[in-house]
Design an enzyme around this catalytic site. Structure first.
Site: not given
Ligand code: IPM
Ligand code: MG
Length: 346
Positions: A135, A185, A217, A241, A245
């Site tokens: 970001y 990751k 994942d 983020d 959601d």
């Protein structure tokens, strides 16, 4: 206590109005001062985060934020887009710790995208790092050697940034069920390998918290397969983020999830995790509960009023248990009616 009210764009003003009414009902001494932010501020003052707005945010004891995002601003250069307002506030105020709790309310199991018995087990907290990662790294456009366009965004975390958010995660887990899942990751990204190493080092200070690591994942898959396994999830800005959601739909609606963004002293910005939802803005259809629950988090984390926070959360649970449903939950209540229901249940 001064509360900065930053309603922003789209459904932001509708839902923050309900949250303010609930705050005024349980904590009559609060003083509200409002300022423009996001696309609304760009249109009125030429910048998504005007200096007067940033100044108010700095002066206030806590910030109640609606949403930013305005399709009419899509063509603007990035520094003038509405999203820069929330990113700027997070960075300028050092709001590095983003708490996004997700739990299923009794009676709402059927609203989830998951089977009711799977959804009913959800009671988790996502601790998302908010000041670093891809970001805030260097980003831009450049030309490749043969003249094609290329975009890039640099991902990085330094060890102090990781250790700081790891501690937030361990401390939250220690107050809950004592389990922390760090998501990265590390099988592909060097940033993530450092993340994993540092989180593992910090774990030595929290012997009573059980730590596990998941690749993002796999975490995304586990979150829909068996979300009840999670207590606290700690992760970076980008993965947090996305996973938050996803968690919201596991619970039933993105209109239900609140968040707190805290600095190292506990000062905070409180906002629903949903965006400005321009497709339903101004129609009185938005679910105000995420904003109302964000107000409860404000009372708990920044204003030292935990009993009032509990009252709001209990009123929301009772309102939902009584069958109140806005459109996102398959019902027909308006934003105002849902807000009035919570006020009545206080
Ligand atoms: C969120 C939002 C923001 C983010 C946007 C509006 C910049 O999606 O708070 O989750 O990506 O952090
Ligand atoms: Mg988001």
């Amino acid at each position: 206590m001064l509360i900065a009210l930053l309603p922003g764009d789209g459904i932001g003003p509708e839902v923050t109005a309900q949250a303010r009414a609930v705050l005024e009902a349980v904590a009559p001494g609060l003083v509200f001062e409002e300022a423009a932010v996001g696309g609304a501020a760009y249109h009125a003052e030429g910048h998504p985060l005007p200096p007067t707005t940033l100044d108010l945010a700095r002066r206030a004891d806590a910030i109640l934020f609606g949403a930013v995002g305005d399709p009419s601003c899509d063509g603007l250069e990035r520094r003038l887009r509405p999203e820069q307002a929330i990113l700027g506030l997070r960075r300028e105020l050092g709001l590095f710790a983003n708490l996004r709790p997700a739990r299923t309310f009794a009676g709402l199991e059927d609203a989830s995208a998951l089977r009711p018995e799977v959804a009913g087990a959800i009671d988790l907290l996502i601790v998302r790092e908010l000041n670093g990662d891809v970001y805030f790294g260097e980003k831009g456009r450049r030309a490749t050697a043969d003249g094609r366009r290329e975009g890039y965004d640099i991902m990085s975390y330094d060890e102090d940034e990781v250790a700081r958010i790891a501690r937030t995660g361990f401390e939250a887990a220690a107050k809950r069920r004592g389990r922390l899942c760090s998501v990265d990751k590390a099988n592909v990204l060097e940033t993530s390998q450092l993340w994993r190493d540092v989180v593992t080092e910090v774990a030595a200070d929290y012997p009573h918290v059980t730590l596990e690591h998941l690749y993002v994942d796999n975490a995304a898959m586990q979150l829909v397969r068996a979300p009840g396994q999670f207590d606290v999830i700690v992760t970076g800005n980008l993965f947090g983020d996305i996973l938050s959601d996803q968690a919201s739909m596991c619970v039933g609606s993105i209109g239900l999830l609140p968040s707190a963004s805290l600095d190292s002293a506990g000062k905070g910005l409180y906002e629903p995790i949903h965006g400005s939802a321009p497709d339903i803005a101004g129609q009185g259809k938005a679910n105000p509960l995420a904003a109302i629950l964000s107000a409860a988090m404000m009372l708990r984390h920044s204003l030292a009023m935990p009993a009032e926070a509990d009252r709001i959360e209990a009123a929301v649970a009772a309102t939902l248990a009584g069958g109140a449903r806005t459109a996102d939950l398959g019902g027909a209540l308006s934003t105002d009616e849902m807000g009035a229901g919570v006020l009545a249940a206080l």
